[in-house]
Enzyme design. Structure first.
Site, mmCIF file in Angstrom:
data_model
loop_
_atom_site.group_PDB
_atom_site.id
_atom_site.type_symbol
_atom_site.label_atom_id
_atom_site.label_comp_id
_atom_site.label_asym_id
_atom_site.label_seq_id
_atom_site.Cartn_x
_atom_site.Cartn_y
_atom_site.Cartn_z
ATOM 1 N N HIS A 1 12.276 25.796 -70.780
ATOM 2 C CA HIS A 1 10.996 26.424 -70.435
ATOM 3 C C HIS A 1 10.062 26.385 -71.629
ATOM 4 O O HIS A 1 9.081 27.114 -71.667
ATOM 5 C CB HIS A 1 11.188 27.882 -70.006
ATOM 6 N N HIS B 1 11.223 21.541 -63.469
ATOM 7 C CA HIS B 1 12.323 20.780 -64.065
ATOM 8 C C HIS B 1 12.660 19.560 -63.220
ATOM 9 O O HIS B 1 13.744 19.003 -63.340
ATOM 10 C CB HIS B 1 13.566 21.659 -64.198
#
Ligand SMILES: Nc1ncnc2c1ncn2[C@@H]1O[C@H](COP(=O)(O)OP(=O)(O)O)[C@@H](O)[C@H]1O
Ligand SMILES: Nc1ncnc2c1ncn2[C@@H]1O[C@H](COP(=O)(O)OP(=O)(O)O)[C@@H](O)[C@H]1O
Ligand SMILES: [Mg+2]
Ligand SMILES: [Mg+2]
Ligand SMILES: [Mg+2]
Ligand SMILES: [Mg+2]
Lengths: 330, 208, 330, 208
Positions: free
Chosen positions: C216, C57
């Site tokens: 995700h 991320h």
């Protein structure tokens, strides 16, 4: 084509409008002709820096307008050089009496359009042409080499000197020094897709990469099978060092630039590989920059730029800068 | 030659370029950045849209307006080059008189000469100049001839041959120059679009 | 899989090493257990902020370590929550006497691992759980909503208060306020590919998008045909406003976040569309943030976050920050 | 039960998980984030690598080392849960004596109880607990029975049935809980990996 887009014809304008609104504290976007200027008028007697080029390389150049860097950026259509009227309007907008320096990447289209703009402009101006792409063989009989990511470094360093009351001649001189001291090479894993074409600029196999790709997705040195990061980075650095021929223990700035679609994790991994290889070759990395600065839309890939640094370059690199995409010291 | 003739040519050319757009796009994707056809189409659209603004203007004024539109509306190499073409056409002397075939040739020759100076490309560098310079040379040649139809057919042939000849050239000007050997085997996109433009104009003069 | 990578097992470590070298002026990367800490020890008596989560991320969270934001970030493997020993080591590293605040995104894995870390740690600590993803229905019987991009805003704002000598209680309070005042929703055009899987996390058609996607690459609200940016943005904003129920003329921060593979031009276009729509709904945009801050590897897509701002939030948002990925005022 | 038994089980399980890896990966891609099988594989590899370090240690020390490895080496939900499992097994009383079947059951029951407390998931929430809680209940039941083989076959069946039953559930704990109705129709990846683990251990005890 999967993009956040409404109508192809409105793509650039709407994007520029958003850019203007998101950064209204530092810049202003002007339309028809299009140019991005600083929010506050350039101070009297300061050399004005104007750059520009086809859109699709964001944050270059609009993201570099602000204190310590550019005065104006002229965005063309996606991958098409801006037109002379943009440069003329930009020049007339900033004119502060100390002359204008155009920073142009070495492409026929950019050169011709900037030249025409400069010819139309009646006051003092000069230009720097960046041509750092070592993927391309240099030659005086041809167009020479492409200007790519080192343009970012030129804009930052010249920008600092201009802010610091450098004369037009001195600004040009340091800009040319940075350009001469810098070399870049990039690889692409995937193509980009311009809104107008709506399909990828080039086809590339699932295990292939384009070695030495241009920032418009133009073909590079060769099409190869994809390799480990270490190998890719090693080959890129060999090409650059071959060109720059640094002294032993030469101090260099290492710039790992994402093409737009490659995540930061990978860029930092590339940076790590580059550090290790450069260390083994006796290069001292004195400054670094990692991120997406000179992109090709959503292309996956990266370029590496090395810049030989002397005291003057370092001083101007470190100086404060406040733009949408590069900010430190203020 | 009248302003209306220019506009009607622009419309003809627009049709032909649209028909050949996928091919031209592919050519610029092969050895350039893929935008050439969009640049040309954008320019033609702008010129055609000028119709009402320029149709009653004198030739030089009309050409200057076209030049400005092309210059500011296209961008890229083609914008600078085609813009230069029209700017220079407009500077031809005696445009306020009736423009006969010879005068029209002179205007085109002037335009191409200016493009040559702007882009610094000669014949054999794999650009649109490979088509345009020989065409210009031929026009110098036929200016004072009578059998215009045959001559124009020759122009069409020259343009086509020279366009095809760019295929095997190395490129030394413009974006494809960065490719070295890899540019070989591909026709230059600008040469192809210019050739189509020349052909379209010649044919419509012949059919007049 | 096309990535800059050497060996899958070395991916995270090499990337972290590069990150550490590129930003050695502000951070230090510690290994085994892995955590990113500030270069300079946190000053005595300052509440320490520790965040973390699966890698992939970036720049979240390592890029937010530094003055005015986090003290430490604990990166897990790609898309896997970090382990308790990382949190414990991080806590022991920063311990400055004023307590530790863990900032945790609401996922079972993150919650459990952070809890275990906190249980092992003997000194004063507390935690904030972010859950801003309005794509997911909230309910006390389930895990509730996911924590996504608003975590960036929480870290910035709490970070400022902590720097400004806020107590552990006050830091927790403002963090929870920011979380409660924020709503986010994202869309994905393409999947991401984790280095370990080597192939895309999900399949998606050439004209499809995942509306409400998780960071995700988890499925969202629905799979839809791709639409114009205006429509997508409109639907996202409807969902967020439905949740936040702002007053008329409410002041909001508008945060357009790229998922990693979408170019800036498109993010600014999204920003423009969002501005226009919000204006028509009587929302006043008082601050903005546009860029890749909370990404999902190379996923193409974007999320929009709205944050209701009061004076306290604005003051702490504007305060200086100096991290690898967010920097202003210093 | 000995430390060597644990290690040999880890090796057996590793083989079975590797064989079923694509299926488990796909399950977590359907309703999670795709990493479950990699998390489990990473954990098993670390445990197997511990062999030389722990093979001569007393059971509680060995279990604690395994717990620490699993906890620090896996990450994600599975790391916390499986780590908790081993930590709690290690806390069972009287582990320094010979560990008979009943004691082994007690250890497992303790481990699963701790997982339940850590993850706060009960039966019917579409997680690995849907397999593990019923297995634990059954173990409580058979602790003092004699016909172990038949009982273990029952355990295998229970694990399988409960794993399959997760397919039609709504999910209320873990990543898949965010999906609402869309989680239906997919087996929970953690339930599948847990079921495979249970089955592997039971079979190897039966075949001893
Ligand atoms: N210096 C030059 N002189 C003449 N023609 C040129 C020159 N550079 C490029 N061209 C022509 O321009 C064409 C490409 O135009 P276009 O795609 O619009 O611009 P760009 O190369 O900037 O993307 C080439 O195919 C070539 O024919
Ligand atoms: N709170 C919980 N209690 C029990 N099991 C859980 C819980 N949350 C998740 N799980 C289990 O963990 C599995 C996912 O593990 P893994 O993929 O390793 O972690 P993550 O969800 O963090 O990516 C799920 O399939 C589910 O069986
Ligand atoms: Mg172009
Ligand atoms: Mg082109
Ligand atoms: Mg995970
Ligand atoms: Mg998972």
């Amino acid at each position: 084509m999967k993009k956040f887009i409404n109508k192809t014809d409105d793509f650039l304008r709407e994007s520029l409008e958003g850019f203007g609104k998101a950064h209204s504290d530092i810049i202003k976007v002007n339309f028809d002709p299009n140019f991005v200027s600083r929010k506050n008028k350039t101070k009297e007697g300061k050399v004005s820096l104007i750059s520009g080029g086809g859109s699709g390389h964001e944050p270059m150049h609009g993201g570099f307008v602000g204190h310590g860097m550019l005065d104006v950026a002229c965005p063309g259509f996606v991958f098409s050089a801006p037109s002379p009227d943009q440069m003329l309007a930009a020049a007339e907008h900033v004119d502060s009496g100390a002359g204008i320096l155009f920073i142009v990447k070495n492409y026929s289209g950019d050169i011709m359009n900037f030249q025409m703009g400069a010819e139309m402009y009646s006051q003092k101006s000069d230009s720097i042409v960046t041509n750092d792409d070592v993927a391309v063989e240099d030659s005086t009989f041809t167009t020479g080499r492409r200007g790519v990511a080192a343009t970012v470094l030129v804009e930052k360093i010249v920008g600092s000197l201009a802010e610091d009351s450098g004369s037009l001649e001195d600004c040009k001189k340091i800009g040319e020094k940075v350009n001469k001291n810098a070399g870049t090479m990039g690889v692409a894993f995937t193509s980009c897709t311009t809104p107008e074409a709506g399909k990828p600029t080039f086809d590339i196999g699932p295990d292939e990469m384009e070695f030495g790709v241009g920032i418009h997705g133009e073909p590079g040195r060769k099409r190869e099978k994809i390799q480990s990061s270490k190998k890719i980075v090693g080959n890129i650095l060999d090409a650059i060092l071959d060109d720059l021929k640094p002294e032993n223990n030469e101090k260099m700035l290492l710039f790992v630039n994402g093409m737009g679609g490659t995540p930061l994790t990978e860029l930092y991994l590339v940076y790590d590989d580059a550090c290790k290889i450069l260390q083994s070759k006796g290069v001292e990395i004195t400054r670094s920059l990692v991120g997406n600065y000179c992109t090709s839309l959503e292309m996956q890939g990266a370029s590496i730029t090395l810049l030989k640094c002397d005291e003057e370059i370092l001083k101007n690199w470190d100086a404060p800068v406040h733009t949408a995409a590069m900010r430190w010291g203020m | 030659m009248s302003v209306n003739f220019l506009i009607s040519q622009a419309k003809n050319i627009q049709k032909v370029i649209d028909e050949n757009a996928p091919e031209i796009e592919a050519l610029d994707q092969n050895i350039g950045d893929g935008d050439h056809v969009f640049n040309v189409q954008r320019g033609l659209k702008l010129v055609v849209e000028l119709e009402n603004t320029i149709k009653d203007l004198p030739m030089d004024k009309a050409l200057n307006m076209i030049a400005m539109k092309v210059l500011s509306g296209i961008g890229g190499s083609s914008g600078a080059l085609f813009g230069t073409f029209f700017m220079s056409m407009a500077k031809t002397t005696d445009l306020n008189k009736n423009i006969n075939f010879n005068k029209a040739c002179e205007m085109i020759i002037n335009g191409i000469q200016a493009m040559k100076e702007r882009g610094k490309a000669g014949v054999g560098e794999k650009t649109m100049m490979d088509v345009l310079i020989p065409v210009s040379d031929k026009l110098k040649d036929i200016k004072n001839k009578n059998e215009i139809e045959q001559e124009l057919n020759d122009v069409i042939k020259i343009a086509k041959d020279r366009m095809l000849a760019t295929k095997d050239m190395l490129c030394t000007k413009g974006r494809a120059s960065f490719l070295g050997e890899r540019a070989k085997g591909h026709i230059d996109p600008g040469a192809r679009s210019s050739q189509l433009i020349i052909e379209t104009i010649c044919k419509s003069v012949i059919n007049q």
